[in-house]
Enzyme design. Structure first.
Site, PDB file in Angstrom:
ATOM      1  N   HIS A 158       0.834  -1.200   0.000  1.00  0.00           N
ATOM      2  CA  HIS A 158       0.000   0.000   0.000  1.00  0.00           C
ATOM      3  C   HIS A 158       0.873   1.256   0.000  1.00  0.00           C
ATOM      4  O   HIS A 158       0.455   2.308  -0.496  1.00  0.00           O
ATOM      5  CB  HIS A 158      -0.920   0.000   1.220  1.00  0.00           C
ATOM      6  CG  HIS A 158      -2.005  -1.025   1.165  1.00  0.00           C
ATOM      7  ND1 HIS A 158      -3.154  -0.845   0.427  1.00  0.00           N
ATOM      8  CD2 HIS A 158      -2.105  -2.250   1.734  1.00  0.00           C
ATOM      9  CE1 HIS A 158      -3.938  -1.916   0.562  1.00  0.00           C
ATOM     10  NE2 HIS A 158      -3.322  -2.780   1.344  1.00  0.00           N
ATOM     11  N   ASP A 170      -7.229  -3.323  -1.368  1.00  0.00           N
ATOM     12  CA  ASP A 170      -7.983  -4.279  -0.580  1.00  0.00           C
ATOM     13  C   ASP A 170      -9.426  -4.256  -1.074  1.00  0.00           C
ATOM     14  O   ASP A 170     -10.019  -3.170  -1.219  1.00  0.00           O
ATOM     15  CB  ASP A 170      -7.936  -3.919   0.903  1.00  0.00           C
ATOM     16  CG  ASP A 170      -6.563  -4.132   1.520  1.00  0.00           C
ATOM     17  OD1 ASP A 170      -5.730  -4.808   0.877  1.00  0.00           O
ATOM     18  OD2 ASP A 170      -6.327  -3.611   2.620  1.00  0.00           O
ATOM     19  N   TYR A 205      -5.221 -16.366   4.954  1.00  0.00           N
ATOM     20  CA  TYR A 205      -3.947 -15.701   5.237  1.00  0.00           C
ATOM     21  C   TYR A 205      -4.165 -14.799   6.448  1.00  0.00           C
ATOM     22  O   TYR A 205      -5.185 -14.094   6.539  1.00  0.00           O
ATOM     23  CB  TYR A 205      -3.489 -14.873   4.034  1.00  0.00           C
ATOM     24  CG  TYR A 205      -2.104 -14.287   4.191  1.00  0.00           C
ATOM     25  CD1 TYR A 205      -0.976 -15.072   3.985  1.00  0.00           C
ATOM     26  CD2 TYR A 205      -1.930 -12.956   4.568  1.00  0.00           C
ATOM     27  CE1 TYR A 205       0.304 -14.547   4.146  1.00  0.00           C
ATOM     28  CE2 TYR A 205      -0.658 -12.421   4.721  1.00  0.00           C
ATOM     29  CZ  TYR A 205       0.458 -13.224   4.513  1.00  0.00           C
ATOM     30  OH  TYR A 205       1.714 -12.708   4.683  1.00  0.00           O
ATOM     31  N   ASP A 225     -11.418 -10.588   6.235  1.00  0.00           N
ATOM     32  CA  ASP A 225     -12.504  -9.681   5.854  1.00  0.00           C
ATOM     33  C   ASP A 225     -12.232  -8.935   4.553  1.00  0.00           C
ATOM     34  O   ASP A 225     -12.964  -8.016   4.192  1.00  0.00           O
ATOM     35  CB  ASP A 225     -12.763  -8.669   6.968  1.00  0.00           C
ATOM     36  CG  ASP A 225     -11.555  -7.781   7.270  1.00  0.00           C
ATOM     37  OD1 ASP A 225     -10.451  -8.079   6.752  1.00  0.00           O
ATOM     38  OD2 ASP A 225     -11.717  -6.797   8.009  1.00  0.00           O
ATOM     39  N   HIS A 226     -11.174  -9.306   3.844  1.00  0.00           N
ATOM     40  CA  HIS A 226     -10.905  -8.652   2.556  1.00  0.00           C
ATOM     41  C   HIS A 226      -9.950  -9.511   1.732  1.00  0.00           C
ATOM     42  O   HIS A 226      -9.279 -10.405   2.253  1.00  0.00           O
ATOM     43  CB  HIS A 226     -10.307  -7.253   2.750  1.00  0.00           C
ATOM     44  CG  HIS A 226      -8.922  -7.249   3.327  1.00  0.00           C
ATOM     45  ND1 HIS A 226      -8.665  -7.396   4.683  1.00  0.00           N
ATOM     46  CD2 HIS A 226      -7.702  -7.129   2.739  1.00  0.00           C
ATOM     47  CE1 HIS A 226      -7.358  -7.351   4.907  1.00  0.00           C
ATOM     48  NE2 HIS A 226      -6.736  -7.199   3.733  1.00  0.00           N
TER      49      HIS A 226
END
Length: 246
Positions: A186, A193, A221, A226-227
């Site tokens: 990022h 994401d 992972y 949640d993404h």
């Protein structure tokens, strides 16, 4: 009378020649575009900045597990990417980028060169300057543009249903604030994401393998329940064990 007729015929011939010359000169141009307009038909063996611009937009069509080089060289990999793009949009898949291919690209991009379904703001919820990351602001923004075109290809492959971007570029300060890894992609502007929506996180992770992402992290992972995370790091690292992606 004969002289006037001869002059009229000569003028007509000259107009026809000029029209033909104009057609040849602009064979690759489908229309003027607010972002970028190609001025020639491109095929294997071509080189130059116009090839680079094409490759940026076709970065999501390299084939399973591959990444299309953005090098301005229209080689076999670019030809194959053009064919995949053409097939995806119902065009004759000849691997030659001409007016029909360019017209579709024009229809898919906004005047700031982003694909129509994604924006710079979506890829940067940190700041408006793109500064403070691991690379220059210009590089981070350029990386984000490449990511958006890959996401556009992913979106189209999944039936043109919306894809939700929950995080994109981060400065070091923004990355620290959310507990991101010190080496997070990022920070380079080349990561996104993706949240669940019309598609499950596993569907996103599996399909992303076809669209030029070297980095794919998803359910299974650590920290990715949640993404689904995608990026274009230098070498492949896929890990979403709950989805069978590795």
């Amino acid at each position: 009378m004969l002289r006037r007729t001869a002059r009229s015929i000569l003028c007509l011939v000259m107009l026809m020649v000029a029209a033909l010359a104009g057609t040849v000169a602009t064979a690759g141009t489908a229309q003027a575009d607010g972002c970028y307009t190609w001025s020639r038909t491109l095929s294997q063996g071509a080189t130059g900045g116009d090839v680079t611009q094409l490759q940026i937009r076709l970065g999501g069509y390299p084939g399973y597990g591959a990444v299309l080089a953005i090098d301005g060289d229209y080689g076999p990999a670019t030809t194959a990417a053009v064919k995949r793009f053409q097939s995806a949009y119902g065009l004759p898949a000849d691997g030659v980028a001409g007016s029909a291919t360019f017209s579709k690209l024009y229809a898919l991009q906004d005047d700031d060169c982003t694909p129509v379904h994604f924006t710079y703001a979506e890829l940067n919820d940190c700041n408006s300057t793109w500064e403070g990351g691991a690379v220059s602001a210009a590089t981070a923004k350029s990386n984000a543009l490449r990511t958006m075109w890959k996401l556009e290809a992913l979106r189209h492959a999944l039936g043109d249903q919306p894809i939700t971007v929950t995080s994109g570029f981060r400065s070091h300060a923004c990355n620290d604030a959310v507990g991101g890894a010190s080496s997070s992609r990022h920070l380079y502007g080349d990561a996104a994401d993706l949240g669940a929506g019309p598609h499950s996180l596993c569907t996103l992770a599996k399909q992303a393998r076809n669209h030029g992402f070297n980095g794919i992290l998803g359910p299974g992972y650590p920290g990715h329940s949640d993404h689904t995370h995608v990026d274009h790091r230098a070498s492949r690292f896929w890990s979403a064990s709950s989805c069978g992606v590795s």
